[in-house]
Design a protein around this motif. Structure first.
Motif: not given
Length: 93
Positions: A31-35
């Motif tokens: 869910e935090d692939a984009c940071g």
């Protein structure tokens, strides 16, 4: 004649097979692939704080009622600005 009936029966039965289930969808990155977790402290801040922040390449700052594409890109950082001019949401989509 019997061979014709057998051939027709086999053709009909071949059309009655159950379709194969589609392949399972590819596993999505976390869910935090984009940071986005690094930028959660911006939520509630005025939009002007973005002037001093370096966001990842390919980010998208979305204004209130601004139309956006509906393509899902889990590696794209999206920053949503609320009607009050403050950052309402930061997420990967």
């Amino acid at each position: 004649m019997r061979m014709i009936l057998v051939a027709i029966s086999l053709s009909v039965l071949a059309g009655c097979t159950e379709p194969q289930a589609p392949d399972a969808p590819a596993t999505l990155p976390g869910e935090d692939a984009c940071g986005a977790s690094r930028f959660q402290n911006l939520v509630g801040q005025p939009k002007s704080v973005l002037d001093g922040v370096t966001l990842p390449e390919g980010n998208r700052v979305i204004g209130p009622n601004q139309p956006v594409t509906m393509d899902f890109r889990p590696t794209r950082l999206n920053v949503e600005i609320g009607k009050d001019g403050r950052i309402a949401r930061v997420g990967c989509y």
